[in-house]
Write a protein that holds these residues in place. Structure first.
Motif, PDB file in Angstrom:
ATOM      1  N   LEU A 185       0.808  -1.216   0.000  1.00 18.76           N
ATOM      2  CA  LEU A 185       0.000   0.000   0.000  1.00 18.76           C
ATOM      3  C   LEU A 185       0.847   1.274   0.000  1.00 18.76           C
ATOM      4  CD1 LEU A 185      -2.986   0.022  -0.343  1.00 18.76           C
ATOM      5  CD2 LEU A 185      -3.267   0.204   2.122  1.00 18.76           C
ATOM      6  N   PRO A 186       1.811   1.404   0.923  1.00 16.67           N
ATOM      7  CA  PRO A 186       2.599   2.647   0.913  1.00 16.67           C
ATOM      8  C   PRO A 186       3.362   2.845  -0.396  1.00 16.67           C
ATOM      9  CG  PRO A 186       3.082   1.340   2.876  1.00 16.67           C
ATOM     10  CD  PRO A 186       2.163   0.528   2.045  1.00 16.67           C
ATOM     11  N   LEU A 187       3.936   1.768  -0.929  1.00 16.31           N
ATOM     12  CA  LEU A 187       4.731   1.928  -2.138  1.00 16.31           C
ATOM     13  C   LEU A 187       3.852   2.185  -3.361  1.00 16.31           C
ATOM     14  CD1 LEU A 187       7.519  -0.721  -1.587  1.00 16.31           C
ATOM     15  CD2 LEU A 187       7.716   1.760  -1.546  1.00 16.31           C
ATOM     16  N   LEU A 188       2.598   1.862  -3.234  1.00 14.09           N
ATOM     17  CA  LEU A 188       1.696   2.043  -4.365  1.00 14.09           C
ATOM     18  C   LEU A 188       0.983   3.396  -4.316  1.00 14.09           C
ATOM     19  CD1 LEU A 188       1.386   0.002  -6.582  1.00 14.09           C
ATOM     20  CD2 LEU A 188      -0.727  -0.786  -5.548  1.00 14.09           C
ATOM     21  N   THR A 189       1.141   4.134  -3.199  1.00 15.54           N
ATOM     22  CA  THR A 189       0.375   5.382  -3.072  1.00 15.54           C
ATOM     23  C   THR A 189       0.586   6.356  -4.236  1.00 15.54           C
ATOM     24  OG1 THR A 189       2.047   6.079  -1.493  1.00 15.54           O
ATOM     25  CG2 THR A 189      -0.102   5.430  -0.605  1.00 15.54           C
ATOM     26  N   PRO A 190       1.795   6.475  -4.813  1.00 13.45           N
ATOM     27  CA  PRO A 190       1.895   7.414  -5.944  1.00 13.45           C
ATOM     28  C   PRO A 190       0.985   7.004  -7.102  1.00 13.45           C
ATOM     29  CG  PRO A 190       4.077   6.802  -5.165  1.00 13.45           C
ATOM     30  CD  PRO A 190       3.107   5.913  -4.456  1.00 13.45           C
ATOM     31  N   ILE A 191       0.843   5.705  -7.293  1.00 13.77           N
ATOM     32  CA  ILE A 191       0.022   5.244  -8.410  1.00 13.77           C
ATOM     33  C   ILE A 191      -1.456   5.355  -8.071  1.00 13.77           C
ATOM     34  CG2 ILE A 191      -0.522   3.207  -9.784  1.00 13.77           C
ATOM     35  CD1 ILE A 191       2.565   2.633  -9.450  1.00 13.77           C
ATOM     36  N   ILE A 192      -1.791   5.103  -6.808  1.00 12.65           N
ATOM     37  CA  ILE A 192      -3.177   5.312  -6.393  1.00 12.65           C
ATOM     38  C   ILE A 192      -3.546   6.776  -6.619  1.00 12.65           C
ATOM     39  CG2 ILE A 192      -4.775   5.269  -4.442  1.00 12.65           C
ATOM     40  CD1 ILE A 192      -3.092   3.001  -3.252  1.00 12.65           C
ATOM     41  N   PHE A 193      -2.626   7.648  -6.261  1.00 18.06           N
ATOM     42  CA  PHE A 193      -2.847   9.080  -6.423  1.00 18.06           C
ATOM     43  C   PHE A 193      -3.031   9.442  -7.895  1.00 18.06           C
ATOM     44  CE2 PHE A 193      -0.643  13.243  -7.062  1.00 18.06           C
ATOM     45  CZ  PHE A 193      -1.671  14.026  -6.587  1.00 18.06           C
TER      46      PHE A 193
END
Lengths: 312, 318
Positions: free
Chosen positions: A223-231
């Protein structure tokens, strides 16, 4: 990554190129850039300025635009249908986008676990997002959620009889269109999948050695490492969702009904501009849309500081 | 402009890599063999894949069922469509296709041809204009490049509605309303910023040594572009072609505004006119033409998937 990443890094002054760069290619660039420059001026900038001007006028194509100052904007605040259309669109964005992204993320994580037949599943999930914008699918939706449609037939087999038509009931009509949006989760899913590939496998291995379970690995690493992509997905999908038009238009037969329950903002704008030819009012509405989308995007960027994790 | 944002928002791969790639994920995440030293054997290890497959199969079925049902129903008599929510029995009643084909003022082939012409014009425009622009952004050093690039990225996010009214007025003054020109011309002016961005990213990945070598051999920028860059960027061009095809084949908002008489209707407009004229009486024929309208998308999707993935794998994500 991608468009948004470029913009942020430019804003932070990290763009490439020195302070005083030489420009040896000005002449060929003018030729290569000519189509784009013409388009920027003629198709984008000048029409933008023109629509800003028109938003202060009363203009119906028949007579010359008449300057009426802020009257269109004042009218907008007293326009009950406009308020309804704003409400409908906001519900669509606020409910539809997170649902779609959550589903996209869940399935991307599931698919990323080295599952057999990945490309098959990926194609199946991606296909609806390619077709979802078509009139054909909107027609299908209209049948499926109609009174005797597919959904009610299946519900009838399960014992729920005499259900109303979902698209003819004002309390459920918008829900069916939100569902159509969620159905097209394939494209953000593909982007999530690509993002998941970038997470180094060793993080998971280390976590496993430390005894982290599946859920812990998901919340502490994925989840934390994916936050830029979620954003990235969030920003784009919000912008897209605000502009949805086709599905509501076709499903409601162009009216936004029943009782304006699917009157999307763009649908109302179309009615004002291109069926009533109230071009001044439509321009004012277009600018309000731009401002709303911009506000949402700025909020997104601002809030992102608190939850998006950049690993650089 | 940013029609892709409006017309078929969902289909947008959005610059980020649909990098999906092939199934070549780091081998077997989740498929740990279980014989690694120190890995505790857990029950999920054997049950996990089965549960996952079960979830994925059910999800796939739910996703795809409406489409399958529409195809099957398009081959059924009208009375049956509202009686049979299942896929079986599969009948082969082509009556709906005949009825649908002839339901409007023109045979359906007319609208298919219109759509094909529109798509063709837009594809050519996008490929030429976007690749020229992308080359300049990626390879040329010119005054104001960074600002122009930022502006280009911002137009990606501009709602088409902000410019549609003046555009319409402009095109009505040139007498182009009710022709395809207002839909095609902008493509020749590189207004689909998404593809420009995609191609810029792609060109940045092409080694500069190739340009240098060509320059030493005496090539100017135009020859470098045509002889070196263009042949190397076929994956990005294929991606552009496929997405332009998909978006314009589905295009509704722009077509609805600019194409006003039935003779100029494209497939989406024809379907919508069909729906309006039939109300809810002839679902069979409407399904038949809907299925027909999706066939080209299916074909392009099946043929193009490989190109899409390749095109994106090299762009998008850093």
């Amino acid at each position: 990554m991608s468009a948004i990443g470029e913009l942020t890094s430019m804003a932070k002054g990290r763009g490439r190129g020195g302070v005083r760069e030489k420009h040896p290619d000005n002449k060929p660039a003018l030729v290569f850039m000519a189509p784009w420059l013409l388009g920027l001026l003629g198709i984008t900038l000048i029409p933008m300025i023109a629509s800003l001007y028109l938003s202060f006028t009363d203009y119906s194509l028949l007579a010359a635009p008449k300057w009426i100052g802020l009257q269109n904007f004042v009218d907008m605040f007293h326009d009950a249908r406009l308020m309804t259309s704003l409400k409908v669109t906001l519900i669509y964005v606020i409910v539809g986008v997170p649902l779609q992204l959550a589903l996209a993320l869940a399935l991307a994580v599931l698919l990323n676990e080295g599952i057999k037949g990945l490309s098959f599943y990926r194609s199946i999930f991606y296909l609806p997002s390619l077709l979802g914008g078509s009139v054909a699918i909107a027609i299908l939706w209209r049948q499926m959620f109609g009174t005797g449609g597919l959904v009610n037939q299946i519900a009838g087999m399960l014992g729920f009889t005499n259900l109303p038509g979902w698209i003819s009931d004002p309390s459920t009509a918008l829900g069916t269109i939100i569902l159509l949006h969620v159905w097209t989760f394939g494209s953000p899913m593909i982007i999530f999948l690509a993002g998941l590939r970038q997470i180094p496998q060793m993080y998971y291995e280390a976590a496993e050695v430390d005894g982290a379970g599946r859920w812990r690995r998901f919340t502490a690493i994925t989840l934390p490492l994916l936050t830029p992509i979620i954003f990235f997905n969030l920003v784009l999908q919000v912008i897209n969702a605000f502009q949805s038009f086709t599905q509501a238009f076709v499903v409601s037969g162009g009216t936004g009904g029943p009782s304006d329950s699917t009157l999307f903002y763009t649908l109302y704008l179309y009615q004002k501009g291109f069926t009533q030819f109230d071009m001044g009012y439509a321009s004012a509405m277009a600018w309000l849309l731009l401002v709303i989308v911009a506000i949402f995007t700025v909020i997104n960027f601002f809030v992102s500081k608190f939850w998006v994790f950049y690993d650089d | 402009m940013t029609d892709q944002l409006t017309s078929s928002g969902p289909s947008r791969p959005a610059g980020a890599g649909a990098g999906a790639g092939t199934a070549a994920a780091p081998a077997g995440r989740g498929h740990r063999t279980g014989d690694q030293p120190g890995a505790r054997p857990r029950r999920t290890r054997r049950v996990g894949p089965i549960v996952r497959h079960a979830i994925l199969i059910i999800a796939s079925l739910v996703m795809i069922y409406p489409l399958l049902w529409m195809i099957v129903s398009s081959l059924r008599p009208n009375t049956e469509i509202f009686r049979n929510p299942g896929l079986l029995p599969i009948s082969f009643n082509t009556e709906n296709y005949v009825n649908g084909w002839n339901a409007l003022s023109q045979p359906f082939s007319h609208y298919l041809i219109n759509s094909t012409l529109l798509v063709l014009g837009c594809v050519i425009g996008n490929v030429i204009a976007c690749s020229l622009t992308a080359y300049a952004f990626a390879r040329l050093k010119f005054w104001g490049r960074n600002i122009a690039f930022a502006v280009m990225l911002m137009t990606l996010m501009l709602p088409i509605h902000v410019v549609i009214v003046p555009q319409y007025i402009m095109f009505s003054q040139t007498g182009w309303v009710n022709t395809m020109l207002p839909l095609i011309l902008p493509k020749f002016l590189a207004t689909d910023a998404f593809f420009v961005f995609l191609m810029v990213q792609f060109i940045r990945g092409i080694p500069r040594e190739l340009d240098e070598a060509a320059r030493i051999d005496g090539c100017g920028h135009f020859r470098i572009f045509f002889r070196v860059i263009l042949p190397l960027m076929t994956p990005a061009i294929a991606t552009t072609v496929i997405f332009t095809f998909m978006w314009m084949w589905n295009d509704f908002f722009g077509s609805l505004i600019y194409l006003t008489t039935p003779d100029n209707f494209t497939v989406p407009l024809a379907l919508r006119a069909f729906l309006d004229s039939q109300g809810t009486s002839d679902w069979g024929a409407m399904f038949a033409m809907s299925v027909l309208s999706l066939v080209p998308l299916f074909i392009v999707f099946l043929l193009g998937q490989r190109f899409l993935i390749r095109g994106f794998a090299t762009t998008g994500i850093k």
